[in-house]
Scaffold this motif. Structure first.
Motif, PDB file in Angstrom:
ATOM      1  N   PRO A   1       0.826  -1.211   0.000  1.00  0.00           N
ATOM      2  CA  PRO A   1       0.000   0.000   0.000  1.00  0.00           C
ATOM      3  C   PRO A   1       0.860   1.261   0.000  1.00  0.00           C
ATOM      4  O   PRO A   1       1.947   1.265   0.568  1.00  0.00           O
ATOM      5  CB  PRO A   1      -0.770  -0.111   1.321  1.00  0.00           C
ATOM      6  CG  PRO A   1      -0.703  -1.536   1.701  1.00  0.00           C
ATOM      7  CD  PRO A   1       0.578  -2.055   1.168  1.00  0.00           C
TER       8      PRO A   1
ATOM      9  N   THR B   1       0.652   5.642   0.442  1.00  0.00           N
ATOM     10  CA  THR B   1      -0.222   6.724   0.894  1.00  0.00           C
ATOM     11  C   THR B   1      -0.702   7.563  -0.287  1.00  0.00           C
ATOM     12  O   THR B   1      -1.688   8.265  -0.180  1.00  0.00           O
ATOM     13  CB  THR B   1       0.512   7.642   1.889  1.00  0.00           C
ATOM     14  OG1 THR B   1       1.761   8.001   1.315  1.00  0.00           O
ATOM     15  CG2 THR B   1       0.737   6.938   3.198  1.00  0.00           C
TER      16      THR B   1
ATOM     17  N   THR C   1     -14.870   1.184   6.886  1.00  0.00           N
ATOM     18  CA  THR C   1     -13.775   0.792   7.756  1.00  0.00           C
ATOM     19  C   THR C   1     -13.353   1.951   8.641  1.00  0.00           C
ATOM     20  O   THR C   1     -12.190   2.111   8.966  1.00  0.00           O
ATOM     21  CB  THR C   1     -12.553   0.310   6.940  1.00  0.00           C
ATOM     22  OG1 THR C   1     -12.147   1.375   6.076  1.00  0.00           O
ATOM     23  CG2 THR C   1     -12.886  -0.907   6.120  1.00  0.00           C
TER      24      THR C   1
ATOM     25  N   PRO D   1      -5.274   9.524   8.783  1.00  0.00           N
ATOM     26  CA  PRO D   1      -4.190   9.401   7.800  1.00  0.00           C
ATOM     27  C   PRO D   1      -3.093  10.436   8.027  1.00  0.00           C
ATOM     28  O   PRO D   1      -1.908  10.140   7.873  1.00  0.00           O
ATOM     29  CB  PRO D   1      -4.900   9.657   6.465  1.00  0.00           C
ATOM     30  CG  PRO D   1      -6.328   9.435   6.713  1.00  0.00           C
ATOM     31  CD  PRO D   1      -6.573   9.767   8.142  1.00  0.00           C
TER      32      PRO D   1
ATOM     33  N   LEU E   1      -0.856   9.432  10.887  1.00  0.00           N
ATOM     34  CA  LEU E   1       0.143   8.431  10.521  1.00  0.00           C
ATOM     35  C   LEU E   1       1.244   9.022   9.668  1.00  0.00           C
ATOM     36  O   LEU E   1       2.361   8.518   9.628  1.00  0.00           O
ATOM     37  CB  LEU E   1      -0.524   7.272   9.770  1.00  0.00           C
ATOM     38  CG  LEU E   1      -1.417   6.382  10.633  1.00  0.00           C
ATOM     39  CD1 LEU E   1      -2.104   5.335   9.798  1.00  0.00           C
ATOM     40  CD2 LEU E   1      -0.607   5.720  11.729  1.00  0.00           C
TER      41      LEU E   1
ATOM     42  N   ARG F   1     -11.985  10.881   4.972  1.00  0.00           N
ATOM     43  CA  ARG F   1     -10.770  10.281   5.514  1.00  0.00           C
ATOM     44  C   ARG F   1      -9.797   9.932   4.391  1.00  0.00           C
ATOM     45  O   ARG F   1      -8.599  10.171   4.499  1.00  0.00           O
ATOM     46  CB  ARG F   1     -11.101   9.021   6.312  1.00  0.00           C
ATOM     47  CG  ARG F   1      -9.859   8.411   6.931  1.00  0.00           C
ATOM     48  CD  ARG F   1     -10.168   7.168   7.698  1.00  0.00           C
ATOM     49  NE  ARG F   1     -10.505   6.065   6.816  1.00  0.00           N
ATOM     50  CZ  ARG F   1     -10.753   4.820   7.238  1.00  0.00           C
ATOM     51  NH1 ARG F   1     -10.730   4.557   8.521  1.00  0.00           N
ATOM     52  NH2 ARG F   1     -11.041   3.876   6.381  1.00  0.00           N
TER      53      ARG F   1
ATOM     54  N   ALA G   1      -7.297  -0.788   6.426  1.00  0.00           N
ATOM     55  CA  ALA G   1      -7.445   0.668   6.353  1.00  0.00           C
ATOM     56  C   ALA G   1      -6.180   1.352   6.855  1.00  0.00           C
ATOM     57  O   ALA G   1      -5.701   2.311   6.248  1.00  0.00           O
ATOM     58  CB  ALA G   1      -8.653   1.116   7.164  1.00  0.00           C
ATOM     59  N   VAL G   2      -5.617   0.849   7.947  1.00  0.00           N
ATOM     60  CA  VAL G   2      -4.397   1.459   8.485  1.00  0.00           C
ATOM     61  C   VAL G   2      -3.221   1.217   7.549  1.00  0.00           C
ATOM     62  O   VAL G   2      -2.396   2.101   7.324  1.00  0.00           O
ATOM     63  CB  VAL G   2      -4.095   0.906   9.897  1.00  0.00           C
ATOM     64  CG1 VAL G   2      -2.743   1.394  10.377  1.00  0.00           C
ATOM     65  CG2 VAL G   2      -5.172   1.344  10.862  1.00  0.00           C
ATOM     66  N   ARG G   3      -3.162   0.032   6.953  1.00  0.00           N
ATOM     67  CA  ARG G   3      -2.080  -0.233   5.990  1.00  0.00           C
ATOM     68  C   ARG G   3      -2.169   0.756   4.820  1.00  0.00           C
ATOM     69  O   ARG G   3      -1.157   1.247   4.338  1.00  0.00           O
ATOM     70  CB  ARG G   3      -2.176  -1.660   5.459  1.00  0.00           C
ATOM     71  CG  ARG G   3      -1.801  -2.720   6.483  1.00  0.00           C
ATOM     72  CD  ARG G   3      -2.008  -4.112   5.912  1.00  0.00           C
ATOM     73  NE  ARG G   3      -1.181  -4.376   4.746  1.00  0.00           N
ATOM     74  CZ  ARG G   3      -1.493  -5.256   3.799  1.00  0.00           C
ATOM     75  NH1 ARG G   3      -2.610  -5.942   3.882  1.00  0.00           N
ATOM     76  NH2 ARG G   3      -0.704  -5.437   2.775  1.00  0.00           N
ATOM     77  N   LEU G   4      -3.400   1.032   4.376  1.00  0.00           N
ATOM     78  CA  LEU G   4      -3.570   1.957   3.257  1.00  0.00           C
ATOM     79  C   LEU G   4      -3.135   3.367   3.624  1.00  0.00           C
ATOM     80  O   LEU G   4      -2.735   4.149   2.771  1.00  0.00           O
ATOM     81  CB  LEU G   4      -5.038   1.980   2.818  1.00  0.00           C
ATOM     82  CG  LEU G   4      -5.502   0.727   2.065  1.00  0.00           C
ATOM     83  CD1 LEU G   4      -7.009   0.685   2.003  1.00  0.00           C
ATOM     84  CD2 LEU G   4      -4.900   0.706   0.670  1.00  0.00           C
ATOM     85  N   MET G   5      -3.238   3.693   4.917  1.00  0.00           N
ATOM     86  CA  MET G   5      -2.817   5.032   5.345  1.00  0.00           C
ATOM     87  C   MET G   5      -1.307   5.078   5.543  1.00  0.00           C
ATOM     88  O   MET G   5      -0.778   6.071   6.027  1.00  0.00           O
ATOM     89  CB  MET G   5      -3.485   5.391   6.666  1.00  0.00           C
ATOM     90  CG  MET G   5      -4.970   5.555   6.578  1.00  0.00           C
ATOM     91  SD  MET G   5      -5.601   5.818   8.241  1.00  0.00           S
ATOM     92  CE  MET G   5      -7.247   5.194   8.070  1.00  0.00           C
ATOM     93  N   GLY G   6      -0.643   3.984   5.237  1.00  0.00           N
ATOM     94  CA  GLY G   6       0.806   3.978   5.362  1.00  0.00           C
ATOM     95  C   GLY G   6       1.292   3.475   6.706  1.00  0.00           C
ATOM     96  O   GLY G   6       2.452   3.668   7.051  1.00  0.00           O
ATOM     97  N   GLY G   7       0.399   2.844   7.475  1.00  0.00           N
ATOM     98  CA  GLY G   7       0.792   2.342   8.788  1.00  0.00           C
ATOM     99  C   GLY G   7       1.462   0.984   8.682  1.00  0.00           C
ATOM    100  O   GLY G   7       1.115   0.180   7.832  1.00  0.00           O
TER     101      GLY G   7
ATOM    102  N   GLU H   1       1.812   0.663  14.003  1.00  0.00           N
ATOM    103  CA  GLU H   1       0.577   1.456  13.972  1.00  0.00           C
ATOM    104  C   GLU H   1      -0.647   0.547  14.063  1.00  0.00           C
ATOM    105  O   GLU H   1      -1.632   0.893  14.699  1.00  0.00           O
ATOM    106  CB  GLU H   1       0.509   2.304  12.704  1.00  0.00           C
ATOM    107  CG  GLU H   1       1.378   3.554  12.732  1.00  0.00           C
ATOM    108  CD  GLU H   1       2.832   3.251  12.426  1.00  0.00           C
ATOM    109  OE1 GLU H   1       3.122   2.107  12.010  1.00  0.00           O
ATOM    110  OE2 GLU H   1       3.681   4.146  12.611  1.00  0.00           O
TER     111      GLU H   1
END
Lengths: 254, 285
Positions: free
Chosen positions: A75, A77, A87, A101, A104, A148, B186-192, B196
């Protein structure tokens, strides 16, 4: 315009016990930078599998996804993904969900509070900053999810039937808002749907998928923007595109 | 609670459409806000009074008061114990055992549940052993603990802690293992990354299970401590119960039980407050 996102020989198999289910086979797609591509297909044709691969959430069994010329390994950003289901973190209110986001990415608290408030405003959720997801209606949760995704400042947006679970009226309202948010942003969008009208209303280009991600039709939509769903219904160009796509979808079934 | 959100879908022209949702101020009277709570609490009070009065009337008249004592005698006994210091000394001992056992057991259970719940393979290996240990009646461990660490307070603390540990551990681990994949993605997609995911998804998601564990284990902390005292001790509320019963002093037994229920009530209240604070987001049903 240059190619931003491309796939080559993309295949995805899900192995269970001794057999493998093939969801996508030898899939090719090229997406130009700054365009809005609608991907149209019946359920079970591998649309969601394709998006998960484009987002880097799953790894292909064969082939590769290239983003900005580089092979996608996970993935990023820079790629936002609005999934079919919500989600949002249920323990965060709307404000903190939208901030996530940026949190992070290490944006300073003050800056992200302002940015989030601005986004919440733009998706029409002002006044609901401190509501938890369970206190919102389905449509409002979609708006929050959209905010988001945009908060991460992605230049590419992947959307998986984002308005599929909403009633027709609300879906239409959100389509218009999506176009409003997108226009002038120069973002690239891959929008997956099973709704022909939605695909044509939104896209610069419509790709129709058959089984296993086989591309049946790939055509440009040159209808002038801004488009209005009610006017389109009587536009001869729209009607002929609609007819062509409907026939292609029907053909894909047999 | 909050008023249900209202979706405004009547506006056709989206360019001038308002937010899509509106909020309104609502005036509510005192009764609207607190009426329900008032009714509930006064009913509870009434029920308590009725039971106590019935008990008082029945004792000695319909039922032999050697068996059930009577509320006034119990209050008198509590008064005696209060004056000679018996009450404070023994209650303090038991409270210490309960609280220490509860805290130690809950901390170990939360940590173990969080770590093992995330390590799927390890959990699968250990699962049958954990369930076997969990199924052992904890009373049966008391003699072993006495051999290990004697009949002092430590033994009761350990007994309470072991019981609490399993309940908190199992509930926390279950919550960690059932974390929604979508939220992790969802967190992985945000770059976590893994960190995280652990702190921003798994930790908050496991809070619900952890709190459920805390809630169900409050009575077990009491059981652990009191059973330990019943098995072997010369102080504490369990000892008071044993001692009074040996002398056919039912008023004494009931007095100790009253104190235990008050302790349980206070503990439940504290956990409830924590629950409310942390779990505001939880679905209503």
């Amino acid at each position: 315009m240059s190619t931003l996102l491309s796939t080559d020989g993309l295949t995805k198999r899900f192995v269970k016990k001794d057999s493998a289910t093939v969801a996508l086979r030898d899939f090719h797609l090229e997406v130009e930078e700054g365009t809005f591509v609608s991907v149209l297909g019946r359920s079970g044709c591998g649309k969601s599998t394709m998006l998960n691969l484009l987002a880097g959430l799953t790894t292909p069994s064969a082939g590769e996804v290239r983003y900005q010329g580089r092979v996608l390994r996970g993935p990023q950003t820079d790629i936002g993904y609005l999934t079919q289901s919500d989600t949002l973190m249920p323990w965060r209110d709307v404000q903190r969900n939208v901030e996530m986001p940026m949190e992070l990415q290490g944006t300073p608290a003050k800056e992200r509070t302002e940015a989030a408030r601005d986004l919440i405003d733009r998706v029409g959720l002002a006044g609901f900053e401190h509501h938890y997801p369970r206190e919102l209606s389905g449509g409002m949760r979609r708006r929050a999810s959209l905010a988001r995704m945009l908060a991460g400042r992605p230049s590419t947006l992947l959307m998986d039937e984002p308005f599929g679970a909403l009633d027709a009226q609300l879906r239409h309202e959100l389509q218009v808002e999506l176009l409003r948010l997108w226009s002038g942003s120069e973002q690239t969008v891959v929008f997956v749907t099973h709704d022909i009208e939605e695909a044509v209303l939104l896209g610069d280009r419509v790709v129709v998928l058959g089984g296993l991600g086989r591309v049946i039709v790939d055509r440009r939509v040159d209808l002038p923007r801004p488009r209005n769903a009610d006017d389109l219904q009587v536009d001869p160009e729209y009607v002929s595109i609609h007819r062509e796509l409907a026939a292609a979808l029907k053909g894909a079934a047999s | 609670m909050t008023a249900a959100p209202v979706e405004d879908t009547t506006t056709g022209d989206a360019s001038t459409a308002p937010a899509g949702a509106v909020r309104e101020h609502v005036d509510r009277s005192w009764w609207d806000r607190y009426g329900d709570a008032t009714v509930i609490w006064s009913s509870r009070l009434l029920l308590l009074v009725v039971v106590l009065v019935l008990w008082q009337v029945a004792a000695g008249r319909w039922v032999d008061d050697t068996f059930i004592s009577r509320p006034t005698d119990i209050v008198a006994r509590l008064g005696d114990w209060w004056r000679d210091g018996t009450l404070a000394d023994n209650t303090w001992i038991t409270v210490q055992e309960i609280v220490l056992g509860f805290v130690i057991g809950a901390a170990a259970g939360a940590l173990g549940g969080y770590v093992l719940g995330a390590a799927r393979q390890v959990y699968r290996v250990l699962d049958p052993f954990i369930m076997a240990l969990y199924s052992i009646p904890k009373v049966a461990l008391a003699p072993l603990f006495i051999v290990w660490i004697g009949i002092g307070m430590d033994m009761k603390v350990l007994l309470a802690a072991v019981t609490v540990f399993f309940l908190v551990f199992l509930n926390t681990a279950a919550a960690v293992r059932e974390v929604d994949r979508g939220l992790v993605d969802a967190v992985r997609l945000m770059g976590g990354g893994r960190r995280e995911i652990a702190t921003k998804v798994i930790l908050p998601a496991s809070m619900a299970g952890f709190l459920t564990g805390l809630k169900v284990s409050v009575p077990y902390a009491l059981i652990g401590a009191v059973i330990g005292e019943l098995v072997a001790s010369n102080r504490g509320l369990g000892y008071l119960i044993n001692d009074s019963a040996a002398q056919f002093d039912t008023a004494g037994v009931f007095a100790a039980l009253v104190v235990l229920s008050v302790i349980a009530g206070v503990l439940n209240l504290l956990v409830g407050l924590l629950d409310k604070r942390v779990n505001r987001w939880k679905p209503l049903d």
